[in-house]
Write an enzyme that holds these catalytic residues in place. Structure first.
Site, mmCIF file in Angstrom:
data_model
loop_
_atom_site.group_PDB
_atom_site.id
_atom_site.type_symbol
_atom_site.label_atom_id
_atom_site.label_comp_id
_atom_site.label_asym_id
_atom_site.label_seq_id
_atom_site.Cartn_x
_atom_site.Cartn_y
_atom_site.Cartn_z
ATOM 1 N N THR A 154 6.960 4.973 -1.850
ATOM 2 C CA THR A 154 6.666 5.359 -0.258
ATOM 3 C C THR A 154 5.858 4.345 0.411
ATOM 4 O O THR A 154 4.782 3.939 -0.388
ATOM 5 C CB THR A 154 6.060 6.693 -0.179
ATOM 6 O OG1 THR A 154 4.548 6.714 -0.718
ATOM 7 C CG2 THR A 154 6.942 7.904 -0.662
ATOM 8 N N MET A 177 0.988 -1.220 0.079
ATOM 9 C CA MET A 177 -0.018 -0.006 -0.086
ATOM 10 C C MET A 177 0.992 1.174 -0.102
ATOM 11 O O MET A 177 1.645 1.315 0.794
ATOM 12 C CB MET A 177 -0.856 -0.111 1.167
ATOM 13 C CG MET A 177 -1.773 -1.163 1.136
ATOM 14 S SD MET A 177 -2.898 -0.805 -0.166
ATOM 15 C CE MET A 177 -3.555 -2.495 -0.483
ATOM 16 N N CYS A 178 0.694 1.846 -1.045
ATOM 17 C CA CYS A 178 1.990 2.864 -1.036
ATOM 18 C C CYS A 178 1.849 3.999 -2.199
ATOM 19 O O CYS A 178 0.657 4.085 -2.774
ATOM 20 C CB CYS A 178 3.014 2.074 -1.499
ATOM 21 S SG CYS A 178 3.248 0.558 -0.661
ATOM 22 N N GLY A 179 2.856 4.453 -2.438
ATOM 23 C CA GLY A 179 2.927 5.732 -3.393
ATOM 24 C C GLY A 179 4.038 5.317 -4.396
ATOM 25 O O GLY A 179 5.056 4.814 -4.345
ATOM 26 N N ASP A 216 -4.013 3.320 1.773
ATOM 27 C CA ASP A 216 -3.573 4.691 1.471
ATOM 28 C C ASP A 216 -4.386 5.716 0.648
ATOM 29 O O ASP A 216 -4.644 6.781 1.009
ATOM 30 C CB ASP A 216 -2.389 4.479 0.326
ATOM 31 C CG ASP A 216 -2.615 3.446 -0.734
ATOM 32 O OD1 ASP A 216 -3.810 2.836 -0.892
ATOM 33 O OD2 ASP A 216 -1.613 2.724 -1.249
#
Lengths: 292, 224, 436
Positions: free
Chosen positions: A143, A1-3, C204
């Protein structure tokens, strides 16, 4: 789960700005992944000098045993990451690292890529690396908001498990445990319990068996269940693919000067000439590849 | 009178939204440098006019009531989600889930909309100048979706009573979505929607899709 | 019956009936209630009352406070409740309007909150509920910004204990004019609800969704995130990362109005197993008691309340028990339950809408059997008993506030419950998996 962020520069006059632009992009997505971060920089002449091989390492404090083993080894400490380069083949360097630095974890290797990771806020990582001063023709960054595996530097992306290859992932694979077992049965060795590492090992495994990048990612779509947006880079390419449902966000922006990919537009907004870019969302299970 | 101008390079989105939620706000607003920020101009309750110059992030104009919000750029995920009334116009493209669960008002997308445009729509009218992505109008309950370009896979999957009009090609229809005849009342309805969206299109060039209503009751045949 | 007949433990009579039913109908069984199988539960824990080494408090005279504040992390207006027992989300649609009103009346009289459900907020429940939590669900049926602003807190629902990973159901018998109108559905259809939210997936993107809801409500309302208990340790951490003020963990005993039986009985983990995982996650992030934890799923008695709080919950939520307090499964309707093929104490056909007690129905005649004022009184009585029981235990352990109960006040009767609750087996210092 991230950028996710990625930048593939077509215009050589922008190469000196790669690190600055990548750092700015990554900074925009810190909220998507405040736990840890990582970047890979392709073609920086200081980090990866031409004619030499570079290995990126974690958990290394002293590279003296390696220097005693191989001639002309150079060491670059970068926060939690250590880069070493030497005028030998990548395989020779990797073998020497394994023999002389038993506690080290290899997080990247090849002739043109430097991989750097660390725990903590992404802004702290880019600062401690001096990312803004790095140069090159291509970079990827990530990220991380860890879902089911630990917050460790080796759990951060990119996962670079083949020569000059990197994979970053946003989402969560649903059948990675089984694929990990299958790859292990084929002799593949893993460094972490991270689901994304399974994706990276799978791609590297397919490339090693002769598939091109597009084919490898098509095979990944066939085999992997779950939600994913992936950015995969190699010594000459930059590729994006999403799962069939395509819930995890992805935007691609393209200009004659560069191709960029990010989880959200705000990361693209920092790029020069973005107002004139063609911006689109990648279609589900379609493989997009740009080659140098 | 000149509109009230807010530069998001200098002002946080939270301050902008607070100003827009104030008891007696200015009527006309211009927002500069959105740079993909999220939740811009969400939760408006009054007939304000807000024009945003640039690309916006997630949930722009979310839950809009009465306001007219225009984005001179692209919009991120869930633009105008759960809108109740008013008008939201996007001059560029939108990301996934545009107009999700919206109950009313008009959402105009001049460019393309990505996947799940109009998902679970509950009465909103959505008019898209370009294409829509896969699973658009999934579980659409009420309202109208007009697509001047093409539609992606599984259009109108598990549709309830939303009405869909598509001019271009439909890659595939979702479960329980079928083509239906265009009668005069539909041509009239569509002409009104195109006019409201300010699109110069011929209603006769569109096809209509709706629910076959075969999923309305659980049956063994419904199972995948 | 022949004394020598032997029933198969594997193919018992209920199993044989289930196979016969499946073979006859070709569809899976849908029912209400929660898991009916025997599970490790709070019953397997015991408190260590005070004696010589600890000092008890006097009942009736010495203070034992019960209040709780929910949503202190980011919300400008946290919820102040008199008791740590709240009413879980149950929809108007699943329940009658009278039942919803009764829940509001009972909760208000006892100084606690009640919660909407899938299908929107009714004026009756808003009017009768001093503290009302508004659920924000994947279907967004009846989701309305005006109601959002009328709420005292917002609960983003990812899942519930009865069916983590599944969407809701409401069968056509209960989709009456009013229910259909509130949900924008055709009257009488078997309603399907989505299992994922339509405009975000993953923590997110949830981070961004929470900011939007805060912006819309001017950062006033506490935002809860509710998950069905499965990978609880990770889910709680991610809910905190995403910005939740309160995390709600619903164990697999948690109820439902209509779900596949296979889902209810085979997906999720027991409340007892989930709670210590949730507390561990909060402690590791340094936010235990700062991001509040509500647990639900099988809470029945003041002992359950006290045990949940001792293990680290800030509050509990009740659903099935609240319906029983209103009159669900009451013996006075036994003949009618039998006419439906059930019996008082067994009735779980909430999906059919023919509830003789008038609670899980949209039939006006049946719904009229439940007087909301009388139902509210019964619920308030029950909530007071739960509180007094929990206080009795807390005082016996020498605690001037329920929240001063701690895991060290507990021991376990079985190895399973000792391992799950992470407290020692009674009479030993052995916590399986933790100590040798």
């Amino acid at each position: 789960m991230c950028g996710i962020v990625g930048l593939h520069l077509r215009e050589p006059t922008l190469h000196p700005r790669l690190g600055e632009l990548l750092a700015a992009m990554l900074g925009q997505l810190a909220e998507r992944g405040p736990d840890s971060a990582g970047v890979a920089v392709y073609g920086d002449p200081v980090l990866t000098p031409p004619g030499r091989s570079t290995v990126s390492l974690l958990h290394v404090s002293d590279t003296t045993p390696l220097s005693e083993h191989l001639p002309d080894v150079k060491t670059i400490p970068l926060g939690q990451t250590t880069l070493v380069h030497a005028p030998v083949t990548t395989d020779t360097l990797l073998t020497a690292v394994t023999a002389t630095l038993p506690g080290a974890t290899v997080i990247g290797s090849g002739t043109g890529v430097a991989v750097m990771k660390g725990t903590g806020h992404p802004a702290d990582l880019t600062r401690s690396l001096g990312l803004a001063g790095m140069t090159g023709w291509q970079g990827v960054g990530h990220t991380r908001m860890a879902t089911e595996s630990a917050v460790t530097p080796e759990g951060a992306h990119p996962f670079s498990v083949g020569p000059d290859q990197c994979l970053v992932h946003n989402g969560s694979f649903a059948n990675h445990a089984t694929i990990r077992r299958e790859l292990r049965a084929d002799g593949v060795v893993f460094d972490s319990e991270n689901d994304s590492e399974v994706g990276a090992r799978f791609v590297t495994h397919q490339l090693a068996r002769g598939a091109d990048l597009e084919k490898a990612l098509r095979l990944l779509c066939e085999r992997f269940d779950g939600f994913y947006t992936l950015l995969v880079s190699t010594a000459d390419s930059f590729a994006v693919v999403r799962d069939a449902i395509a819930c995890k966000p992805a935007l691609i922006a393209e200009t004659p000067q560069w191709v960029a990919m990010a989880s959200e537009y705000r990361a693209l907004a920092v790029l020069p000439g973005v107002d004139a870019a063609r911006i689109f969302e990648p279609e589900p299970e379609e493989v997009y590849v740009w080659t140098r | 009178m000149d509109p009230m101008t807010v530069d998001l390079a200098a002002t946080p989105v939270r301050d902008l939204n607070q100003a827009l939620h104030a008891p007696e706000p200015e009527q006309r607003w211009r927002v500069r440098n959105p740079r993909g920020a999220h939740a811009i101009a969400c939760g408006l309750t009054r007939p304000l006019s807000v024009e945003i110059d640039g690309h916006v992030g997630y949930y722009c104009a979310g839950m809009n009531q009465h306001a007219a919000v225009t984005v001179n750029g692209n919009a991120g995920v869930g633009v105008a989600e759960n809108m109740m009334s008013g008008t939201v116009r996007i001059r560029g493209n939108t990301s996934q889930s545009a107009g999700a669960t919206a109950h009313g008002g008009l959402l105009v997308i001049e460019g393309d909309a990505a996947a799940r445009c109009g998902i679970s729509m509950k009465g909103v009218d959505i008019v898209v100048g370009g294409d829509v992505g896969h699973m658009s109008a999934f579980m659409g309950q009420a309202g109208r979706l007009v697509v001047c370009g093409d539609a992606g896979d599984a259009l109108g999957d598990s549709l309830y009573e939303a009405r869909l009009y598509v001019k271009g090609a439909v890659k595939s229809l979702g479960a329980d979505c079928v083509e239906k005849p265009m009668r005069d009342e539909h041509l009239t309805e569509l002409a009104g929607l195109l006019k409201a969206a300010e699109f110069d299109e011929d209603p006769a060039a569109f096809r209509r899709y709706g629910s076959a209503r075969r999923l309305y009751h659980f049956k063994i045949d419904n199972a995948y | 019956m022949n004394e020598g007949l032997r029933e198969s433990a594997t193919f018992d009579r209920a199993t044989i009936h289930a196979i016969q039913r499946a073979a006859a109908t070709g569809v899976y069984d849908i029912r209400g209630w929660g898991a009916k199988r025997r599970l490790p539960h709070f019953d397997d824990l015991l408190f260590l009352g005070a004696s010589m080494s600890r000092y008890p408090l006097e009942g009736y005279r010495e203070r034992c406070d019960t209040d709780v504040v929910l949503g202190t992390r980011h919300a400008r207006h946290p919820l102040h409740l008199d008791i740590p027992v709240t009413i879980a989300g149950m929809s108007f649609g699943a329940l009658s309007a009278n039942a919803k009103e009764a829940l509001g009346r009972g909760a208000t009289a006892a100084g606690t909150s009640t919660t909407t459900g899938d299908g929107g907020m009714t004026p009756e429940e808003r009017g009768q509920s001093r503290h009302l939590v508004y659920q924000y669900l994947p279907s967004r049926y009846g989701m309305n910004p005006d109601d959002l602003r009328k709420a005292d807190a917002i609960e983003i629902v990812l899942g519930q204990g009865a069916k983590p990973g599944g969407g809701g159901m409401l069968l056509g018998q209960k989709v009456t004019d009013r229910v259909a109108g509130m949900r924008t559905l055709p009257v009488g259809v078997d309603q399907r609800s989505a299992c994922r939210h339509p405009d975000w997936t993953g923590p997110d993107d949830l981070t961004i969704k929470i900011v939007e809801l805060r912006e819309i409500t001017d950062w006033e309302k506490p935002i809860y995130v509710k998950v069905g208990a499965t990978r609880t340790y990770y889910d709680v951490k991610l809910a905190v990362h995403a910005g939740a003020d309160v995390v709600v963990v619903d164990g697999m005993q948690g109820g439902t109005a209509a779900t596949q039986e296979v889902f209810i009985e085979h997906v999720g983990i027991p409340t007892l197993a989930a709670l210590p995982q949730a507390v561990q996650a909060l402690q590791e992030l340094g936010v235990h008691r700062k991001v509040q934890l509500i647990v639900s799923g099988g809470i029945r008695t003041g002992a359950d309340v006290a045990k949940a709080i001792a293990l680290g919950a800030d509050a509990v939520a009740i659903g099935t028990a609240a319906l029983i307090a209103l009159g669900d499964n009451h013996p006075r309707y036994d003949a009618e339950y039998r006419a439906l093929g059930s019996a008082a104490g067994f009735f779980d056909d909430f999906q059919d809408g023919r509830d003789p007690a008038g609670i899980t129905t949209q039939d006006d005649e049946l719904a009229d059997r439940l007087d909301p004022e009388e139902g509210g009184r019964r619920l308030a009585n029950y909530l007071r008993v739960l509180t007094m029981e929990a206080q009795t235990i807390a005082r016996a352990c020498g605690k001037a506030h329920l929240h001063h109960l701690e895991p060290e006040d507990l021991v376990a009767l079985t190895i399973e419950s000792a391992a799950m609750a992470r407290v020692p087996l009674a009479g030993t210092d052995w916590i399986p998996g933790r100590t040798r």
